[in-house]
Enzyme design. Structure first.
Site, short mmCIF file in Angstrom:
data_model
loop_
_atom_site.label_atom_id
_atom_site.label_comp_id
_atom_site.label_asym_id
_atom_site.label_seq_id
_atom_site.Cartn_x
_atom_site.Cartn_y
_atom_site.Cartn_z
N TYR A 154 52.26 2.37 21.95
CA TYR A 154 51.02 2.05 22.64
C TYR A 154 51.05 0.57 23.02
CZ TYR A 154 48.82 6.43 20.94
OH TYR A 154 48.50 7.75 20.67
N LEU A 208 37.95 15.54 24.64
CA LEU A 208 37.12 15.62 25.85
C LEU A 208 37.97 15.99 27.06
CD1 LEU A 208 34.78 12.53 25.32
CD2 LEU A 208 34.43 14.92 24.61
N GLY A 219 38.20 13.69 30.06
CA GLY A 219 36.94 13.55 30.77
C GLY A 219 36.52 14.80 31.51
#
Length: 323
Positions: free
Chosen positions: A58, A207, A210
């Site tokens: 990351y 999610l 999105g």
């Protein structure tokens, strides 16, 4: 603010916060980006988050450095989950995997230094390297556990067969894998296998980039098929069932989507992404949402396993993911 309960991570694992903090977004270089990341992580710790999930790739270690700075002086409040093994280009593209045992131990040495800790709580290959026996990769983590540099073994994005193979080498505490209303493939075989073995589930992308909140598709380092063109339009039609139920309950679609994942079992500890401290309370409000049997059945019907069209990753990345 809703108080943070705890859940046990796996049958024989530690207790951690019922929601984990995904730290992928905390990889912006520079002093300003670092301050914002550290402040958000510390606010999450203050709110009761203990599980912090990061990876050495990351931001090429930037996320780990920000996490390390955030937990300085409060190490005992954090349970550090670290992924390794993804090879990234300077432009953040995924160019390969490396699960060789010596590489695993080398990755761990650098992660320990960037995090500023003596031991990593949960260490896991981000993907299975097809060029290396999975048992060899897992064996290297087992060696690190024996040496006291890692506490628990985790695995990520593997199917039932690789999960069993890993568990035969050393007990697996947790499986990090995509799971949401929009992505339910693990329910057929992977989730039952994990429960048989006593492995906890740490879902990410809850999610669905999105999709479940109506967010516009973002330009990232790869294009997600389910978020493109006709696929996205059709999937948003499906997601209206979530929008309508959320409105009826007086909550947001995101909160309801998180609550649904939490409702799938006490052995599930979902990861959420928080861009700024003010969003922490909004996400934690999902912990107080109760779903009736009728509501769960309604969402199950609307989001049947084949309801969402388009793959969850582009083909070049999907070849390394669980199915």
């Amino acid at each position: 603010m809703t108080s943070m309960p705890t859940r046990r991570l796996g049958r024989d694992g530690p207790e951690v916060s019922a929601l984990g903090l995904g730290c992928m977004s905390y990889m912006q270089p520079g002093e300003e980006g670092g301050r914002a990341a550290v402040g958000t992580i510390q606010a999450a710790l203050d709110a009761g988050f203990t599980l912090l999930d990061t990876a050495d790739f990351y931001g090429s270690g930037v996320s780990e450095m920000n996490v390390g700075q955030a937990i300085r002086g409060r190490r005992e409040q954090a349970f550090l989950s670290v992924k390794f093994g993804v090879q990234a280009s300077p432009t953040r593209g995924i160019i390969g995997l490396d699960g060789r045992p010596n590489s695993v131990k080398n990755f761990a040495a650098y992660s320990l230094r960037r995090l500023g800790v003596d031991v990593i709580d949960l260490y896991q290959p981000a993907r299975a390297d097809p060029e290396v026996s999975y048992e060899e990769t897992i064996g290297a983590v087992a060696d690190l556990i024996q040496e006291g540099k890692v506490r628990y073994l985790g695995v990520s994005e593997v199917g039932a067969d690789l999960l069993r193979r890993a568990h035969a080498v050393h007990p697996v505490t947790a499986l990090e894998i995509e799971y949401s209303l929009a992505c339910r493939f693990i329910e057929a075989e992977i989730l039952p296998t994990a429960r048989e073995l006593g492995v906890g589930i740490v879902p990410y992308r809850i999610l669905a980039d999105g999709l479940l909140t109506g967010a516009a598709p973002q330009d990232t380092h790869f294009r997600v098929p389910r978020m493109q063109g006709e696929n996205y339009a059709r999937n948003r039609e499906t997601a209206k069932a979530l929008d309508e139920m959320a409105a009826a309950k007086g909550v947001t679609p995101a909160q309801l989507a998180i609550a649904w994942v939490l409702s799938r079992g006490d052995d599930i500890v979902p990861l959420i992404g928080v861009s700024r401290p003010s969003r922490i309370a909004d996400n934690m409000a999902a912990l107080a949402i109760a779903l009736t049997a009728a509501e769960r059945a309604e969402l199950d019907r609307a989001f049947a396993p084949d309801a969402i069209v388009g793959a969850r990753y582009p083909e070049a990345v999907l070849k390394w993911a669980a199915t």
